[in-house]
Motif scaffolding. Sequence first.
Motif, mmCIF file in Angstrom:
data_model
loop_
_atom_site.group_PDB
_atom_site.id
_atom_site.type_symbol
_atom_site.label_atom_id
_atom_site.label_comp_id
_atom_site.label_asym_id
_atom_site.label_seq_id
_atom_site.Cartn_x
_atom_site.Cartn_y
_atom_site.Cartn_z
ATOM 1 N N VAL A 478 0.660 -1.142 0.040
ATOM 2 C CA VAL A 478 -0.046 -0.098 0.009
ATOM 3 C C VAL A 478 0.923 1.103 -0.020
ATOM 4 O O VAL A 478 1.953 1.448 0.842
ATOM 5 C CB VAL A 478 -0.957 -0.137 1.338
ATOM 6 C CG1 VAL A 478 -1.787 1.205 1.253
ATOM 7 C CG2 VAL A 478 -1.769 -1.412 1.335
ATOM 8 N N ASP A 522 -0.139 -2.475 -4.865
ATOM 9 C CA ASP A 522 -1.434 -2.925 -4.902
ATOM 10 C C ASP A 522 -2.611 -1.934 -4.709
ATOM 11 O O ASP A 522 -3.637 -2.356 -5.067
ATOM 12 C CB ASP A 522 -1.768 -3.921 -3.823
ATOM 13 C CG ASP A 522 -0.832 -5.067 -4.212
ATOM 14 O OD1 ASP A 522 -0.496 -5.604 -5.543
ATOM 15 O OD2 ASP A 522 -0.083 -5.557 -3.154
ATOM 16 N N ALA A 523 -2.334 -0.790 -3.932
ATOM 17 C CA ALA A 523 -3.318 0.045 -3.645
ATOM 18 C C ALA A 523 -2.586 1.271 -3.218
ATOM 19 O O ALA A 523 -1.671 1.304 -2.730
ATOM 20 C CB ALA A 523 -4.244 -0.265 -2.364
ATOM 21 N N ALA A 549 -3.712 -1.096 -9.744
ATOM 22 C CA ALA A 549 -3.606 -0.893 -8.261
ATOM 23 C C ALA A 549 -5.174 -0.174 -7.973
ATOM 24 O O ALA A 549 -5.389 0.544 -8.852
ATOM 25 C CB ALA A 549 -2.478 0.116 -7.989
ATOM 26 N N HIS A 550 -5.484 -0.411 -6.768
ATOM 27 C CA HIS A 550 -6.817 0.169 -6.305
ATOM 28 C C HIS A 550 -6.497 1.574 -5.676
ATOM 29 O O HIS A 550 -5.244 1.847 -5.089
ATOM 30 C CB HIS A 550 -7.456 -0.692 -5.328
ATOM 31 C CG HIS A 550 -7.971 -1.909 -5.744
ATOM 32 N ND1 HIS A 550 -9.189 -2.113 -6.262
ATOM 33 C CD2 HIS A 550 -7.214 -3.348 -5.682
ATOM 34 C CE1 HIS A 550 -9.257 -3.374 -6.602
ATOM 35 N NE2 HIS A 550 -8.283 -4.153 -6.322
ATOM 36 N N LEU A 587 -9.588 -2.054 2.368
ATOM 37 C CA LEU A 587 -8.681 -2.494 1.566
ATOM 38 C C LEU A 587 -8.591 -3.933 1.269
ATOM 39 O O LEU A 587 -8.432 -4.474 0.037
ATOM 40 C CB LEU A 587 -7.462 -2.124 2.164
ATOM 41 C CG LEU A 587 -6.845 -0.573 1.974
ATOM 42 C CD1 LEU A 587 -5.584 -0.404 2.681
ATOM 43 C CD2 LEU A 587 -6.769 -0.158 0.641
ATOM 44 N N ALA A 591 -9.014 -5.680 -2.373
ATOM 45 C CA ALA A 591 -7.992 -6.557 -2.985
ATOM 46 C C ALA A 591 -9.082 -7.896 -3.263
ATOM 47 O O ALA A 591 -8.726 -8.546 -4.366
ATOM 48 C CB ALA A 591 -7.104 -6.999 -1.943
ATOM 49 N N ARG A 596 -8.424 -3.297 -10.355
ATOM 50 C CA ARG A 596 -9.207 -2.197 -10.712
ATOM 51 C C ARG A 596 -9.633 -2.206 -12.216
ATOM 52 O O ARG A 596 -9.000 -2.519 -13.115
ATOM 53 C CB ARG A 596 -8.371 -0.830 -10.393
ATOM 54 C CG ARG A 596 -9.155 0.374 -10.538
ATOM 55 C CD ARG A 596 -8.216 1.605 -10.385
ATOM 56 N NE ARG A 596 -7.620 2.033 -11.435
ATOM 57 C CZ ARG A 596 -6.299 2.131 -11.652
ATOM 58 N NH1 ARG A 596 -5.640 1.602 -10.726
ATOM 59 N NH2 ARG A 596 -5.696 2.332 -13.023
#
Length: 599
Positions: A478, A522-523, A549-550, A587, A591, A596
Amino acid sequence: MHAPRPPATVRALTDRLVGAPLRRLLAWLRTVPIDDPVDRRNAPMLQLLLVVIGTVVPVLAALRWQRDWGIGIDVTRELLAMLTMAFAWTCLYLVRVGQFRVAASLLIASSLGLLGVTYATEGLRIQVDVQYLHALPLILGGLLLGRRALWGVAAVLLLVFALGAARDLAMMLDIPALRSAAYAALLRASVGTLIVALILDRAVSALREALLSATRRGEELARTRDRLEREIVEKERSQAQLLHSQKMEAVGRLAGGVAHDFNNILGVILGYASRADAALDPDAADASLAGIRSAAQRGAVVTRRLLSLSRDEAREVAVFDAAAAVRDIAPMLRQLFGQQVQMAAHVAAEPLPVRLDRAEFELALLNIAANARDAMPDGGTVRINVERQHGSVAITVTDSGVGMPPDVIERMFDPFFTTKARGHGTGIGLAVVHRLATEAGGAVRVDSEPGRGTALRLLLPLVDAPPAVTTRPATLRVLLVEDDAELRGLLRDALRAAGCDVLAAGRVREAQALARDAERIDAVVSDFDLPDGTADELFADLAPRLPEAHLLLISALDRSAARRHSRGLRVRTLAKPFAPDRLVRMLLEMAQAGPRRDG
């Protein structure tokens, strides 16, 4: 049977060859520089008459010349014909330049002059068959120039008839019978002219009176319209002033209520923080921390009330179990009611999935509970029932309070309406409840009477439950961007405690540098307002390089919604304030939903 309509092509050809030129001719006849509305209305008719006279007279003269060429041409008649044609075109020119009354007077005078010459040279009896045509100057004078011109033309016509009769009598001195016929013809012509003049006088008088009345009525309507416009403008100005004063009053009332709530919250926090025994007794320390947490949650409720009313709060609509949500918030509701109110909750054991913003749903329950508590100043009982009812979730909160009269029930959902004392109520809680229900496709039902308590039922439509998630995603990396150092550290520690790999930054440029050097992200979690930019700018820069990636925005206000939609990015939002574990849960949910997907 109806006759068949001509084909469309024939109609179009007819319109092009006949209709279009005729419309252009009528438009040309109406386009004259005349101010008087009556004269302007009569101008097309006079012009058309003049065109007919100016065209037909020379055509008839040419036909006579062809017929009488070998016999002999009546020079006097042809000269009169040419004079008539010249007068007609001259009068047409005068109308076109705006001299309507001059043209009408000239046309009538020329017609009377020609009639005078004709009667003086040919007599009266020979004109008997065409005398109805000689009433044309009389008609034109009455319709175009008014009553005075009408009777003037009538007098001239009587004189012309007298000239014709004199001509007849001069040629019939020795024949008594013909003399009597001449007198009879004069009498008939004179009486007929006077009758026509009298009829025209009445008709013109009535027409002028009608036009004058219509003009006066139009002027009266125009004055009425102007007065109404002024009244509307004044009413709008007064309404704007009233709305402004009401807004100022509402702001003052709102500020008083918010200040009252926050003073209580701060008092609780300071009280728990200053307890001396908390440092020695672990149980007392736990109780103090629980009290501080509860007070902070109450502060979050107050801010959510304000944001929810203005619709600036970032909303997260998702499917959740309403029954479980009520069970989760029940401890807070019990604390809200205090010791004087006994609360009993009966919640259905089965899942009751709804699609809402869970924060707004919890806020609505808190608002309903707060109103129930305020309706029982001396204590009482509250029953909360949650059950399935005809395809909806029915959440009923029943109190034993003072109840409400019908006029209060009618206005209870109006924003800023409150029956509480100044500084003790904002008037926005039930407005939030009503908005939540209506936007979700549900409703709010109220049953209340003074002295018998209140039952408020919140109806929300049931939806299909989401599939259960049984697997836990791999470790998340993150990128956390938050300019407040203390909050950034708190969130970073909470994410690491949950097993996440965290890269923390306080500025846009710092976050961009971390993203460039990282092998995988990833976020991205970012506050909106940053010292050197905004979350929108950061998301727009990182999205192409991190397509899976979120993106999660953490902010009290969702000010960037319009710009995010314009870029086509899928960005989730989490409204501040929130507990760190709420961020962790969101989160993990993102995931588990997969990469996304923008658009």
